[in-house]
Design a protein around this motif. Structure first.
Motif, PDB file in Angstrom:
ATOM      1  N   MET A  21       0.724  -1.120   0.047  1.00 59.19           N
ATOM      2  CA  MET A  21      -0.130  -0.222  -0.049  1.00 59.19           C
ATOM      3  C   MET A  21       0.712   1.324   0.005  1.00 59.19           C
ATOM      4  SD  MET A  21      -3.109  -1.039   2.643  1.00 59.19           S
ATOM      5  CE  MET A  21      -3.800   0.680   2.629  1.00 59.19           C
ATOM      6  N   TYR A  24      -0.789   6.027   2.823  1.00 60.09           N
ATOM      7  CA  TYR A  24      -2.121   5.865   3.200  1.00 60.09           C
ATOM      8  C   TYR A  24      -2.304   7.074   4.315  1.00 60.09           C
ATOM      9  CZ  TYR A  24       0.347   2.520   6.442  1.00 60.09           C
ATOM     10  OH  TYR A  24       1.250   2.124   7.140  1.00 60.09           O
ATOM     11  N   MET A  68      -2.896   7.999  -2.185  1.00 58.72           N
ATOM     12  CA  MET A  68      -2.861   7.252  -1.261  1.00 58.72           C
ATOM     13  C   MET A  68      -4.001   6.111  -1.291  1.00 58.72           C
ATOM     14  SD  MET A  68      -2.736   9.910   1.949  1.00 58.72           S
ATOM     15  CE  MET A  68      -2.967  11.533   1.488  1.00 58.72           C
ATOM     16  N   LYS A  69      -3.879   5.084  -0.540  1.00 58.79           N
ATOM     17  CA  LYS A  69      -4.455   3.644  -0.946  1.00 58.79           C
ATOM     18  C   LYS A  69      -5.220   3.362   0.422  1.00 58.79           C
ATOM     19  CE  LYS A  69      -2.427   2.310  -4.630  1.00 58.79           C
ATOM     20  NZ  LYS A  69      -1.722   3.713  -5.046  1.00 58.79           N
ATOM     21  N   GLY A  70      -5.210   3.904   1.503  1.00 56.02           N
ATOM     22  CA  GLY A  70      -5.785   3.763   2.676  1.00 56.02           C
ATOM     23  C   GLY A  70      -5.973   4.920   3.543  1.00 56.02           C
ATOM     24  N   CYS A 113     -14.867   5.171   1.773  1.00 52.00           N
ATOM     25  CA  CYS A 113     -13.619   4.401   1.477  1.00 52.00           C
ATOM     26  C   CYS A 113     -14.132   3.153   0.422  1.00 52.00           C
ATOM     27  CB  CYS A 113     -12.910   4.103   2.642  1.00 52.00           C
ATOM     28  SG  CYS A 113     -11.991   5.228   3.610  1.00 52.00           S
ATOM     29  N   ILE A 118     -10.702   2.462  -1.500  1.00 46.26           N
ATOM     30  CA  ILE A 118      -9.714   2.882  -0.370  1.00 46.26           C
ATOM     31  C   ILE A 118      -9.921   1.960   0.836  1.00 46.26           C
ATOM     32  CG2 ILE A 118      -8.992   4.813   1.136  1.00 46.26           C
ATOM     33  CD1 ILE A 118      -8.143   5.595  -1.792  1.00 46.26           C
TER      34      ILE A 118
END
Ligand code: FUL
Length: 469
Positions: A21, A24, A68-70, A113, A118
């Motif tokens: 990831m 985040y 961003m991934k999270g 999300c 996300i």
């Protein structure tokens, strides 16, 4: 010298997924957002919480634009106020004027999300300055576990549980001894794919909140840096200050070189996370609306953390309206644009690439794809060399190298040379590659680049090579 013992230590599947990831968001939001404080003392009235324009999709779109991934939300900070209508306390959104007490921030954010692809994670502060039973031992552990259970059960897939080590006094003047193994069991049982960060066994704190990364950030470290019994012991002894700051401090520069690991009987995979805020503080303060960190600083933090074998957890605090401020949104947008512009076009794709002879099935072509495959030299002993040559001189400013961490962290020293006017010149050298190394250079013109792996625990794996203008 080869060392097969060290490479037995590899990430669990959820640790590997977390490192993939890379980048985040942290979102700090609670009564502090309305009282202009960084730490609430637990006496705040829920009546102050009223983010009338709250729009979780706006947050999520902004962090997505940054690449961003999270997103990790402070579901409960040290003040004890819960952003969801917990059945176990009256000190929550249910007692606030927001949506007439019918709202649930955790539900809104986790749903936003999910809609945007996300991943969602929770920060739940063990230290609770409101809850009366804090400091009584098992009674508070029961309370904490009940809240953790709500969060791990009612909000879909959770990628991370983030536990701060701060352990101060409760409203009764008492301090709690946290039952960490019990907390971990709840997460493992209800969200087996989630990583447990900081006061937890899966991801370690980098040691500062400024955004700094060690030059060599090792993922294989002695077990003592995350031993759960130690965590218990330490939390009993801790004063006001978070014990995590004492366990791995910024001044401990070498956590996992071969010399450090040599006499350690027990080793673990425990990678670093760099947590920092886009502003000076964790929570929103109107006085900081013009203090959003400059793009250059964020790029530097990113390239040293994500590009230094750590993950980057960047905080963006919503305002009291419940929105990200336009300055933060604009910065995140610029940052995403930078990443797309800088890392969009890999010049390695047009190079003629040669390398030290490869083990069967692991030829150098494997290092030019973005998948899981990797180059592996046939010979266990280093040095191994990889050369990329272009028909015409190229100019570049960034080189990206990745190991295949499912095979552990192997590289201990690398160097990069450039062929300029027929002469090889060393342009970079370092120790750790790990999941990702971003080598930041002055603009360099060359006809060829040579990557030398000069020291490794056993034959190194190279999963990816990128060269960018
Ligand atoms: C610290 C906390 O005390 C801060 O308020 C913040 O949440 C930061 C991420 O961790 O220890």
């Amino acid at each position: 010298m080869l060392d097969h013992r060290l490479i037995q230590i590899v990430p669990s599947p959820h640790q590997k997924a977390l490192q993939e990831m890379e980048f985040y968001a942290f979102v700090h939001f609670t009564v502090n957002t309305f009282t202009d404080r960084e730490w609430g003392d637990g006496s705040e009235s829920p009546a102050v919480f009223n983010p009338e324009k709250l729009d979780a999709d706006q947050w999520v779109q902004a962090i997505k634009a940054a690449g961003m991934k999270g997103l990790i939300l402070t579901c409960k900070h040290h003040d004890g106020f819960c952003l969801w209508p917990s059945k176990h306390t009256a000190h929550s959104v249910a007692a606030s004027p927001w949506k007439n007490g019918q709202g649930d921030v955790v539900a809104e954010v986790s749903a936003a999300c999910r809609r945007a692809g996300i991943r969602f994670g929770v920060y739940l502060s063990p230290w609770d300055r409101h809850e009366k039973c804090y400091g009584t031992g098992k009674e508070y552990d029961d309370y904490f576990v009940a809240q953790l259970t709500e969060l791990m059960t009612n909000y879909g897939d959770i990628f991370c549980a983030w536990f701060d080590g701060a352990c101060g006094e409760g409203p009764n003047g008492k301090k709690q001894v946290y039952d960490w193994p019990r907390y971990y069991e709840v997460i493992r049982r209800l969200q087996p794919g989630a990583t447990i960060h900081i006061c937890g066994p899966d991801v370690r704190w980098c040691g500062n909140e400024a955004g700094d990364t060690r030059e060599a950030e090792w993922s294989v470290v002695p077990l003592r840096t995350q031993d759960t019994e130690k965590i218990k012991e330490n939390s009993q002894q801790s004063d006001d200050e978070s014990f995590r700051q004492r366990r791995i401090s910024a001044s401990d520069q070498d956590l996992g070189s071969r010399e450090i690991l040599a006499n350690e009987p027990d080793l673990v995979w425990y990678p670093a996370e760099v947590d920092t805020s886009i502003r000076p503080s964790w929570f929103w303060h109107a006085s900081e609306d013009d203090k959003v960190r400059p793009l250059e600083k964020l790029i530097d933090i990113y390239e040293k953390s994500v590009g230094g074998n750590a993950t980057l957890l960047l905080n963006i605090p919503p305002t009291s309206e419940g929105l990200f401020h336009q300055h933060d949104v604009a910065r995140l947008q610029q940052f995403g644009q930078y990443l797309a512009d800088c890392y969009g076009d890999n010049l390695a794709a047009s190079a003629a690439v040669t390398a030290s002879p490869a083990a069967p099935g692991h030829d150098i072509g494997c290092a030019l794809t973005a998948d899981e495959s990797y180059y592996l030299p046939a010979q266990e002993n280093v040095p191994a060399e990889i050369t990329l040559a272009w028909p015409e001189e190229i100019t570049f400013r960034r080189i990206v190298l990745q190991e295949q961490i499912s095979q552990s962290q192997r590289v201990e020293r690398y160097a990069i040379d450039a062929l300029v006017n027929g002469q090889w010149r060393e342009i970079a050298a370092g120790r750790v590659i790990g999941h990702k190394r971003i080598v930041v250079l002055e603009k360099t013109a060359a006809q060829a680049i040579r990557i030398r792996i000069e020291d490794a625990r056993v034959a190194p794996t190279i999963r990816f090579i990128g060269v960018y203008a």
